[in-house]
Design a protein around this motif. Sequence first.
Motif, PDB file in Angstrom:
ATOM      1  N   LEU A  45       5.102   4.940  14.527  1.00 12.99           N
ATOM      2  CA  LEU A  45       4.838   3.503  14.527  1.00 12.99           C
ATOM      3  C   LEU A  45       3.458   3.204  15.102  1.00 12.99           C
ATOM      4  N   ASN A  46       3.084   3.931  16.123  1.00 11.54           N
ATOM      5  CA  ASN A  46       1.752   3.776  16.706  1.00 11.54           C
ATOM      6  C   ASN A  46       0.677   4.207  15.709  1.00 11.54           C
ATOM      7  N   ASP A  47       0.951   5.299  14.975  1.00 14.55           N
ATOM      8  CA  ASP A  47      -0.007   5.808  13.983  1.00 14.55           C
ATOM      9  C   ASP A  47      -0.255   4.807  12.860  1.00 14.55           C
ATOM     10  N   VAL A  48       0.777   4.031  12.504  1.00 17.37           N
ATOM     11  CA  VAL A  48       0.597   3.062  11.416  1.00 17.37           C
ATOM     12  C   VAL A  48       0.081   1.713  11.927  1.00 17.37           C
ATOM     13  N   GLY A  49      -0.301   1.660  13.189  1.00 16.37           N
ATOM     14  CA  GLY A  49      -0.973   0.476  13.711  1.00 16.37           C
ATOM     15  C   GLY A  49      -0.066  -0.618  14.230  1.00 16.37           C
ATOM     16  N   ILE A  50       1.159  -0.272  14.608  1.00 17.51           N
ATOM     17  CA  ILE A  50       2.069  -1.277  15.175  1.00 17.51           C
ATOM     18  C   ILE A  50       1.912  -1.294  16.693  1.00 17.51           C
ATOM     19  N   ILE A  85       5.474   2.231   5.235  1.00 16.21           N
ATOM     20  CA  ILE A  85       4.603   3.412   5.228  1.00 16.21           C
ATOM     21  C   ILE A  85       5.058   4.400   6.295  1.00 16.21           C
ATOM     22  N   ALA A  86       5.467   3.880   7.455  1.00 13.21           N
ATOM     23  CA  ALA A  86       5.954   4.747   8.538  1.00 13.21           C
ATOM     24  C   ALA A  86       7.189   5.532   8.092  1.00 13.21           C
ATOM     25  N   LEU A 116      -5.226  -0.163   3.379  1.00 12.41           N
ATOM     26  CA  LEU A 116      -5.903   0.935   2.690  1.00 12.41           C
ATOM     27  C   LEU A 116      -6.634   1.841   3.681  1.00 12.41           C
ATOM     28  N   ASN A 117      -7.262   1.243   4.693  1.00 14.97           N
ATOM     29  CA  ASN A 117      -7.915   2.053   5.731  1.00 14.97           C
ATOM     30  C   ASN A 117      -6.886   2.857   6.517  1.00 14.97           C
ATOM     31  N   LEU A 118      -5.733   2.250   6.759  1.00 14.27           N
ATOM     32  CA  LEU A 118      -4.648   2.948   7.454  1.00 14.27           C
ATOM     33  C   LEU A 118      -4.201   4.169   6.656  1.00 14.27           C
ATOM     34  N   LEU A 119      -4.034   4.013   5.353  1.00 15.73           N
ATOM     35  CA  LEU A 119      -3.594   5.129   4.510  1.00 15.73           C
ATOM     36  C   LEU A 119      -4.614   6.268   4.512  1.00 15.73           C
TER      37      LEU A 119
END
Length: 349
Positions: free
Chosen positions: A140-145, A169-170, A198-201
């Motif tokens: 969850l942290n990796d996907v920006g939450i 995505i997570a 898109l930047n997250l991906l």
Amino acid sequence: MNDSNVILSVKDLVVKFNLRGNVLTAIRGASLDLYEGESLAIVGESGSGKSVFTKAFMGLLDANGWIESGSILYKGEDLAKYKREDDWIKIRGKEFAMVFQEPMTSLNPLRSIGSQVEEAVTLHQRLRGDEAKQKVIEILNDVGIVNPEKRYYQYPHEFSGGMRQRVVIAIAVACNPKILICDEPTTALDVTIQAQILNLLKKLQKKYKLTIIYITHDLGVVANVADRIAVMYAGDIIEIGTCEEVFYNAQHPYTWALLSSLPQLGVKGEDLYSIKGTPPNLFNEIKGDAFAPRNERALKIDFVKRPPYFHVSPTHKAKTWLLHPKAPKVEPPESIKFLRKKWQVMSNE
């Protein structure tokens, strides 16, 4: 890129559906090689077959659909021959994961976010208890939450559209897949959030060593994330090349039309370009180039014989008779010439 890096190879795939007693050919002999670690965008109008094509990789076709012929080679196995659900379960999640375009329909409103991501972690990474929970919080942290420890216990209705898409995505990433398929992952989001997703991906691709397939109808969306672009029309891939080759040296008239439709190429005070006509009826047999009836630059042979691939470079090919050595010289539209000039200026800077 070379053949040794091919992670997925699709050859002459034909997918059909039975609709009220009539047979529709959704995929008409499409072929594609996917290279390990790359980002590939499959673009085309709605109804061109993008989603059906990729759903065939995971056995997610509707009950009235089937693979008629062709092959889907992955790790030495032909997935096109899979018939039993038990076979597909070995592939889904562990090897292929998919992010769908509407996050609210992908999430269970009655279960907390953490439990939904943890289900994938438990099933595919074999983690349980506190270990599984910590892995979920990490993802969850990796996907920006922000504040994932708190968000873990919340429900989908407590998240915005962009945050829900991050959760979807997570869940896909939690499966620890080799190939991630993103089906219109930013369609329901505003422009600012689109760029963030898109930047997250891109970041997740590096950390988790993913090979990503983006499905979209908007060439502009994938301009900054795709290594290669495959253009799909009427159930076939009619042009494929690197992002630069497709954007600045497109060869198929349909690709020209798609590029000309980009809002960025519009002129203030003038109507935006739109592709005339409608896609062909896939219930009928298509003769020649499927785009010919909508193509102002069509040759006579386009209405008679289906074109093969003609190679423009080792990484770029297109199915158009305009590339035949004996074809007359046909100039692309002014918008395409503008793109090429812009590319030449950028290349010289």
